[in-house]
Design an enzyme around this catalytic site. Structure first.
Site, PDB file in Angstrom:
ATOM      1  N   HIS A  56       0.873  -1.172   0.000  1.00 26.62           N
ATOM      2  CA  HIS A  56       0.000   0.000   0.000  1.00 26.62           C
ATOM      3  C   HIS A  56       0.912   1.225   0.000  1.00 26.62           C
ATOM      4  O   HIS A  56       2.003   1.177   0.600  1.00 26.62           O
ATOM      5  CB  HIS A  56      -0.827   0.087   1.285  1.00 26.62           C
ATOM      6  CG  HIS A  56      -1.754  -1.052   1.524  1.00 26.62           C
ATOM      7  ND1 HIS A  56      -1.382  -2.200   2.154  1.00 26.62           N
ATOM      8  CD2 HIS A  56      -3.058  -1.199   1.227  1.00 26.62           C
ATOM      9  CE1 HIS A  56      -2.407  -3.017   2.240  1.00 26.62           C
ATOM     10  NE2 HIS A  56      -3.453  -2.438   1.672  1.00 26.62           N
ATOM     11  N   ASP A  59       2.421   1.771   3.331  1.00 23.48           N
ATOM     12  CA  ASP A  59       3.352   0.760   3.864  1.00 23.48           C
ATOM     13  C   ASP A  59       4.779   1.208   3.557  1.00 23.48           C
ATOM     14  O   ASP A  59       5.712   0.918   4.296  1.00 23.48           O
ATOM     15  CB  ASP A  59       3.172  -0.614   3.191  1.00 23.48           C
ATOM     16  CG  ASP A  59       1.800  -1.204   3.402  1.00 23.48           C
ATOM     17  OD1 ASP A  59       1.121  -0.805   4.350  1.00 23.48           O
ATOM     18  OD2 ASP A  59       1.417  -2.082   2.591  1.00 23.48           O
ATOM     19  N   MET A  90       2.335  -5.786  -7.796  1.00 27.45           N
ATOM     20  CA  MET A  90       1.030  -5.186  -7.448  1.00 27.45           C
ATOM     21  C   MET A  90       1.222  -4.047  -6.455  1.00 27.45           C
ATOM     22  O   MET A  90       2.106  -4.087  -5.612  1.00 27.45           O
ATOM     23  CB  MET A  90       0.139  -6.284  -6.839  1.00 27.45           C
ATOM     24  CG  MET A  90      -1.229  -5.858  -6.367  1.00 27.45           C
ATOM     25  SD  MET A  90      -1.286  -5.269  -4.662  1.00 27.45           S
ATOM     26  CE  MET A  90      -1.923  -6.718  -3.824  1.00 27.45           C
ATOM     27  N   GLU A 183     -11.280  -6.339  -4.815  1.00 27.96           N
ATOM     28  CA  GLU A 183     -11.288  -7.365  -3.758  1.00 27.96           C
ATOM     29  C   GLU A 183     -12.485  -7.154  -2.844  1.00 27.96           C
ATOM     30  O   GLU A 183     -12.652  -6.091  -2.258  1.00 27.96           O
ATOM     31  CB  GLU A 183      -9.986  -7.261  -2.957  1.00 27.96           C
ATOM     32  CG  GLU A 183      -9.915  -8.257  -1.815  1.00 27.96           C
ATOM     33  CD  GLU A 183      -8.572  -8.223  -1.093  1.00 27.96           C
ATOM     34  OE1 GLU A 183      -7.608  -7.618  -1.616  1.00 27.96           O
ATOM     35  OE2 GLU A 183      -8.496  -8.816  -0.002  1.00 27.96           O
ATOM     36  N   LYS A 185     -15.060  -8.306   0.430  1.00 28.11           N
ATOM     37  CA  LYS A 185     -15.018  -8.867   1.791  1.00 28.11           C
ATOM     38  C   LYS A 185     -16.377  -8.579   2.421  1.00 28.11           C
ATOM     39  O   LYS A 185     -16.918  -7.489   2.218  1.00 28.11           O
ATOM     40  CB  LYS A 185     -13.890  -8.189   2.586  1.00 28.11           C
ATOM     41  CG  LYS A 185     -13.611  -8.833   3.931  1.00 28.11           C
ATOM     42  CD  LYS A 185     -12.416  -8.154   4.609  1.00 28.11           C
ATOM     43  CE  LYS A 185     -12.098  -8.852   5.916  1.00 28.11           C
ATOM     44  NZ  LYS A 185     -10.999  -8.182   6.646  1.00 28.11           N
ATOM     45  N   GLU A 219     -10.034 -13.301  -2.133  1.00 26.64           N
ATOM     46  CA  GLU A 219      -9.195 -13.750  -0.996  1.00 26.64           C
ATOM     47  C   GLU A 219      -9.879 -14.907  -0.290  1.00 26.64           C
ATOM     48  O   GLU A 219     -11.066 -14.812   0.068  1.00 26.64           O
ATOM     49  CB  GLU A 219      -8.966 -12.596  -0.019  1.00 26.64           C
ATOM     50  CG  GLU A 219      -8.216 -13.076   1.226  1.00 26.64           C
ATOM     51  CD  GLU A 219      -7.789 -11.977   2.172  1.00 26.64           C
ATOM     52  OE1 GLU A 219      -7.314 -10.931   1.698  1.00 26.64           O
ATOM     53  OE2 GLU A 219      -7.924 -12.187   3.399  1.00 26.64           O
ATOM     54  N   HIS A 222     -12.072 -14.338   2.726  1.00 23.51           N
ATOM     55  CA  HIS A 222     -13.226 -13.450   2.670  1.00 23.51           C
ATOM     56  C   HIS A 222     -14.530 -14.175   2.342  1.00 23.51           C
ATOM     57  O   HIS A 222     -15.536 -13.957   3.016  1.00 23.51           O
ATOM     58  CB  HIS A 222     -12.938 -12.287   1.723  1.00 23.51           C
ATOM     59  CG  HIS A 222     -11.825 -11.417   2.235  1.00 23.51           C
ATOM     60  ND1 HIS A 222     -11.328 -10.358   1.526  1.00 23.51           N
ATOM     61  CD2 HIS A 222     -11.103 -11.465   3.392  1.00 23.51           C
ATOM     62  CE1 HIS A 222     -10.355  -9.779   2.239  1.00 23.51           C
ATOM     63  NE2 HIS A 222     -10.207 -10.446   3.364  1.00 23.51           N
ATOM     64  N   ASP A 247      -5.540 -13.581  -3.502  1.00 25.05           N
ATOM     65  CA  ASP A 247      -4.989 -13.479  -2.144  1.00 25.05           C
ATOM     66  C   ASP A 247      -5.198 -14.817  -1.440  1.00 25.05           C
ATOM     67  O   ASP A 247      -6.335 -15.214  -1.151  1.00 25.05           O
ATOM     68  CB  ASP A 247      -5.693 -12.358  -1.356  1.00 25.05           C
ATOM     69  CG  ASP A 247      -5.101 -10.990  -1.642  1.00 25.05           C
ATOM     70  OD1 ASP A 247      -4.143 -10.899  -2.447  1.00 25.05           O
ATOM     71  OD2 ASP A 247      -5.591 -10.003  -1.053  1.00 25.05           O
ATOM     72  N   ASP A 257     -11.562 -12.179  11.383  1.00 26.99           N
ATOM     73  CA  ASP A 257     -10.724 -12.198  10.168  1.00 26.99           C
ATOM     74  C   ASP A 257      -9.324 -12.697  10.531  1.00 26.99           C
ATOM     75  O   ASP A 257      -8.525 -11.967  11.104  1.00 26.99           O
ATOM     76  CB  ASP A 257     -10.680 -10.761   9.639  1.00 26.99           C
ATOM     77  CG  ASP A 257      -9.829 -10.603   8.406  1.00 26.99           C
ATOM     78  OD1 ASP A 257      -9.485 -11.613   7.776  1.00 26.99           O
ATOM     79  OD2 ASP A 257      -9.510  -9.445   8.075  1.00 26.99           O
ATOM     80  N   ASP A 259      -6.738 -14.452   8.588  1.00 26.29           N
ATOM     81  CA  ASP A 259      -5.566 -14.315   7.692  1.00 26.29           C
ATOM     82  C   ASP A 259      -4.446 -15.299   8.040  1.00 26.29           C
ATOM     83  O   ASP A 259      -3.268 -14.933   8.132  1.00 26.29           O
ATOM     84  CB  ASP A 259      -5.014 -12.878   7.720  1.00 26.29           C
ATOM     85  CG  ASP A 259      -5.943 -11.877   7.040  1.00 26.29           C
ATOM     86  OD1 ASP A 259      -6.757 -12.299   6.191  1.00 26.29           O
ATOM     87  OD2 ASP A 259      -5.856 -10.681   7.361  1.00 26.29           O
ATOM     88  N   ASP A 289      -1.787 -13.111   1.314  1.00 26.84           N
ATOM     89  CA  ASP A 289      -2.264 -12.000   2.142  1.00 26.84           C
ATOM     90  C   ASP A 289      -2.592 -12.574   3.514  1.00 26.84           C
ATOM     91  O   ASP A 289      -3.755 -12.769   3.867  1.00 26.84           O
ATOM     92  CB  ASP A 289      -3.484 -11.331   1.507  1.00 26.84           C
ATOM     93  CG  ASP A 289      -3.851 -10.059   2.243  1.00 26.84           C
ATOM     94  OD1 ASP A 289      -3.093  -9.656   3.141  1.00 26.84           O
ATOM     95  OD2 ASP A 289      -4.905  -9.474   1.935  1.00 26.84           O
TER      96      ASP A 289
HETATM   97  C1  GLT Z   1      -5.849  -5.609   4.296  1.00 28.23           C
HETATM   98  C2  GLT Z   1      -6.973  -6.492   3.879  1.00 28.23           C
HETATM   99  C3  GLT Z   1      -6.643  -7.292   2.701  1.00 28.23           C
HETATM  100  C4  GLT Z   1      -6.406  -6.497   1.459  1.00 28.23           C
HETATM  101  C5  GLT Z   1      -5.260  -5.606   1.560  1.00 28.23           C
HETATM  102  C6  GLT Z   1      -5.196  -4.730   0.335  1.00 28.23           C
HETATM  103  S1  GLT Z   1      -5.131  -4.761   3.014  1.00 28.23           S
HETATM  104  O1  GLT Z   1      -4.843  -6.362   4.907  1.00 28.23           O
HETATM  105  O2  GLT Z   1      -7.326  -7.333   4.970  1.00 28.23           O
HETATM  106  O3  GLT Z   1      -7.562  -8.300   2.448  1.00 28.23           O
HETATM  107  O4  GLT Z   1      -6.087  -7.379   0.420  1.00 28.23           O
HETATM  108  O5  GLT Z   1      -5.711  -3.468   0.554  1.00 28.23           O
HETATM  109 MN    MN Z   2      -6.598  -9.411   0.767  1.00 31.24          MN
HETATM  110 MN    MN Z   3      -8.121 -10.747   4.894  1.00 37.35          MN
END
Ligand code: GLT
Ligand code: MN
Ligand code: MN
Length: 389
Positions: A56, A59, A90, A183, A185, A219, A222, A247, A257, A259, A289
């Protein structure tokens, strides 16, 4: 085992925010010291087999930094990338961290916030282009609401569309040739995020001025958070020619969430996903991700990064074994019955085909009575995954 080390043919990537995650959560502060972007790149280089790193805007370049400092940051980061032979495939914009975006960025009810979001995104696109990024991700984490009392959600979609149309033209005007990847979510950080699934995004894309420039970045976590089948969403994106980026991570349904490391929670779903990507020759970035458990130090973060890639490589090998396994393929052949004449009839309407179909006799009882060997097939799949096949 050396065998599962990634080569540079798999485009494995990590975000600065993933391996650089310091383990903060709503209940506790950081557990790992903050690394600088060059240190994160060195860490990824030390893991081995990583193709690239994504970021980002903030970042890399803090939000309020001076132009001189910005230039120094870019220079140092470029050096670290070259030292470690890493690409930046990306880039994206942080449109969720700053309090200005607390009620949305592109879909905010405040014109000033919407205009600022566009300004910030153009600057972030400029930054990504400096590093040769070809994919630009849009994750609208704050685009949504806890209560619909304040804003018309239909107006939100219209505003989101206007922003993307503007930015597509900006990308063309600068010759950036970005491919945009949207993306979705369902929730977190908002109570309800607009365009909650990959399917929503695919429908939305068709309403844009330049739909050919825009695809999706699904992702794992998500769709899984919403209890949906992620692999089916990816399949729909592939079918539409819209899988521009992906992702990878993992998530237990019904939880916050998470991850997690790729494959950490549901190995069978991860397998079907890798098999789908392999079968359809997906050649884009495989972006993890995800972040390491909060229990880890930076050695643990390296283990996490290796684990993501190793699991992918192992599942890719399992997919090849699945496709080569005679018993499995024989069972699949029982399920997938092909009748060339009928397939020709249903493949496209014509008055002749319709008339022909109308008079065809089907043995409905026999079709219903036929046993389909999913139990055996699924068990064989499990045994393959469990390593006894
Ligand atoms: C954040 C989010 C992700 C996105 C990222 C891109 S940032 O961590 O949870 O799913 O892909 O903005
Ligand atoms: Mn993501
Ligand atoms: Mn996520």
């Amino acid at each position: 085992m050396a065998k599962y080390l990634p080569g540079k043919t798999e485009k494995f990537t990590f975000g600065l925010w993933t391996v650089g995650n310091i383990g903060r959560d709503p209940f506790g502060g950081p557990v790992r010291e903050q690394l600088t972007p060059p240190q994160i790149v060195d860490l990824l280089g030390s893991v081995g087999g990583v193709y690239g790193v994504n970021f980002h805007d903030n970042d890399l370049v803090p939000i309020d930094v001076s132009p001189a400092k910005r230039a120094q940051i870019i220079k140092d980061f470029k050096k670290a990338l070259a030292d470690n032979n890493l690409q930046v495939p990306m880039a994206t914009t942080n449109l969720f961290g700053d309090p200005a975006f607390k009620d949305g960025a592109f879909t905010s009810g405040d014109s000033r916030v919407r205009a600022y979001a566009l300004q910030k995104t153009m600057a972030a696109m400029d930054l990504g282009a400096e590093f040769g990024a070809s994919t630009y991700v849009f994750w609208g984490g704050r685009e949504g609401a806890e209560s619909d009392a304040g804003k018309d959600p239909a107006e939100g979609f219209k505003r989101f569309r206007e922003a993307l149309n503007f930015l597509c033209e900006y990308s063309m005007s600068q010759n950036y040739n970005y491919r945009f990847a949207l993306e979705s979510k369902p929730n977190e950080p908002r109570g309800h995020i607009y365009l909650a699934t990959t399917g929503n995004m695919l429908a939305f894309i068709e309403t844009l001025d330049y739909p050919e420039m825009v695809g999706v970045n699904p992702e794992v976590a998500h769709e899984t958070m919403a209890g949906l089948n992620f692999t089916h969403h990816v399949a729909q994106a592939l079918d539409a020619g819209k899988l521009f980026h992906i992702d990878l991570n993992d998530q237990e349904p019904g939880r916050y969430d998470q991850d997690f490391r790729f494959g950490a929670a549901n190995i069978k779903q991860a397998f079907f996903l890798v098999k789908l990507l392999t079968d359809h020759n997906y050649t884009g970035s495989l972006h993890f991700d995800a972040h390491a458990y909060r229990t880890e130090d930076y050695d643990g973060v390296r283990e996490f990064a290796r684990g993501c890639m190793r699991t992918y490589m192992i599942l890719k090998e399992k997919a090849q074994q699945f496709n080569a396994n005679k018993e499995i393929q024989a069972l699949r052949a029982q399920i997938n019955v092909t009748d060339a004449k009928l397939d020709a009839l249903v493949s496209g309407f014509s008055p002749v085909a319709a008339a022909e179909l109308k008079k065809t006799k089907f043995n409905r009882q026999a079709l219903g009575a036929r046993g389909l060997p999913y139990e055996r097939l699924d068990q064989l799949t499990m045994e393959l995954l469990l390593g006894v096949k």
